[in-house]
Design a protein around this motif. Sequence first.
Motif, short mmCIF file in Angstrom:
data_model
loop_
_atom_site.label_atom_id
_atom_site.label_comp_id
_atom_site.label_asym_id
_atom_site.label_seq_id
_atom_site.Cartn_x
_atom_site.Cartn_y
_atom_site.Cartn_z
N THR A 23 9.18 15.33 -6.61
CA THR A 23 10.60 15.17 -6.97
C THR A 23 11.30 14.13 -6.11
OG1 THR A 23 11.16 17.07 -5.56
CG2 THR A 23 10.85 17.49 -7.93
N THR A 24 10.94 14.03 -4.83
CA THR A 24 11.59 13.02 -3.98
C THR A 24 11.17 11.62 -4.38
OG1 THR A 24 9.88 13.29 -2.29
CG2 THR A 24 11.91 14.54 -1.98
N ALA A 25 9.91 11.44 -4.75
CA ALA A 25 9.44 10.12 -5.19
C ALA A 25 10.06 9.76 -6.53
CB ALA A 25 7.92 10.10 -5.27
N VAL A 26 10.12 10.70 -7.45
CA VAL A 26 10.72 10.46 -8.76
C VAL A 26 12.19 10.08 -8.58
CG1 VAL A 26 11.41 11.53 -10.95
CG2 VAL A 26 9.10 11.89 -10.06
N ALA A 27 12.88 10.77 -7.70
CA ALA A 27 14.30 10.49 -7.45
C ALA A 27 14.50 9.08 -6.91
CB ALA A 27 14.88 11.52 -6.48
N ALA A 28 13.59 8.62 -6.06
CA ALA A 28 13.69 7.26 -5.50
C ALA A 28 13.57 6.22 -6.60
CB ALA A 28 12.62 7.05 -4.44
N GLU A 61 0.83 -1.21 0.00
CA GLU A 61 0.00 0.00 0.00
C GLU A 61 0.87 1.25 0.00
OE1 GLU A 61 -2.55 -0.42 3.41
OE2 GLU A 61 -3.97 -1.67 2.33
N ARG A 62 1.91 1.25 0.83
CA ARG A 62 2.81 2.41 0.89
C ARG A 62 3.58 2.59 -0.41
NH1 ARG A 62 4.61 1.32 7.03
NH2 ARG A 62 2.98 2.56 8.02
N LEU A 63 4.04 1.48 -0.97
CA LEU A 63 4.74 1.55 -2.25
C LEU A 63 3.82 2.13 -3.32
CD1 LEU A 63 7.11 0.86 -4.18
CD2 LEU A 63 6.07 -1.41 -4.42
N ASN A 64 2.57 1.69 -3.34
CA ASN A 64 1.62 2.20 -4.33
C ASN A 64 1.40 3.71 -4.16
OD1 ASN A 64 1.35 -0.33 -5.39
ND2 ASN A 64 -0.69 -0.70 -4.59
N ARG A 65 1.35 4.17 -2.90
CA ARG A 65 1.22 5.60 -2.66
C ARG A 65 2.42 6.36 -3.23
NH1 ARG A 65 0.70 5.55 3.11
NH2 ARG A 65 -0.81 3.91 3.18
N ARG A 66 3.60 5.78 -3.03
CA ARG A 66 4.83 6.40 -3.51
C ARG A 66 4.84 6.43 -5.05
NH1 ARG A 66 7.88 10.00 -0.93
NH2 ARG A 66 10.09 9.59 -1.15
N ILE A 67 4.35 5.37 -5.65
CA ILE A 67 4.24 5.34 -7.12
C ILE A 67 3.31 6.47 -7.58
CG2 ILE A 67 3.31 4.02 -9.07
CD1 ILE A 67 4.40 1.47 -7.66
N GLY A 68 2.20 6.61 -6.90
CA GLY A 68 1.26 7.70 -7.23
C GLY A 68 1.89 9.07 -7.06
N GLU A 69 2.68 9.25 -5.99
CA GLU A 69 3.36 10.52 -5.77
C GLU A 69 4.34 10.81 -6.91
OE1 GLU A 69 5.24 10.15 -1.95
OE2 GLU A 69 3.33 10.03 -0.89
N ALA A 70 5.06 9.77 -7.33
CA ALA A 70 6.02 9.95 -8.42
C ALA A 70 5.29 10.32 -9.72
CB ALA A 70 6.85 8.69 -8.61
N GLN A 71 4.17 9.66 -9.97
CA GLN A 71 3.41 9.97 -11.19
C GLN A 71 2.82 11.38 -11.14
OE1 GLN A 71 0.95 6.29 -11.16
NE2 GLN A 71 1.71 6.04 -13.26
N ALA A 72 2.57 11.87 -9.92
CA ALA A 72 2.05 13.22 -9.76
C ALA A 72 3.16 14.27 -9.82
CB ALA A 72 1.28 13.34 -8.44
N GLY A 73 4.42 13.82 -9.87
CA GLY A 73 5.52 14.75 -10.05
C GLY A 73 6.33 15.07 -8.81
#
Length: 173
Positions: free
Chosen positions: A76-81, A62-74
């Motif tokens: 920068t910390t999630a995209v960097a991960a 669930e947390r990973l999916n949230r992080r994926i969503g954050e990265a897709q929303a732009g």
Amino acid sequence: AGAAATAMAAATLAMVQKTLQSIDAQAKLAARLDGTVDGLRGLQIAAGDAGVNTGILNKAVERLNRRIGEAQAGSTTAVAAFDRLGVSAAELAGMDVDTRLATIADQIKAMGLNSAETAALLRELGVRSTEMVNLMAQGGDAIRAARKEVDVFGLSVSQLDAARIEAFNDSFS
């Protein structure tokens, strides 16, 4: 004999109801985790083999999916991960839940990270449980092998059957 037959029928009905409820719960959880029942079952088998509790696994996904969503929303910390991992969040979002984690596990194994480095990378991906390190460190082969077990041992439930079981349980209750 009549009482024994009635008791046997009641026991069989209870067992069937419990199985249907279990499949229903798995289907609902799989949908929440953006996966299929078979993908979730395979992942749970692999996690259990690695000593990861099902509840911890579910929360980690669930947390990973949230992080994926954050990265897709732009974010920068999630995209960097995900850049550090070498996989795009958009690619991962399109995968079944077991394939998603197997891909991440493959990347972690290819990077040659030790346990502490794996735990740090998983934290960047939103996964805070150190128990997940064991599952990820062995690479994606264990997850893929567990998914095959689902098919080989007849544990597979199609999305259509899962939907029918969910509808049945909803109408039954």
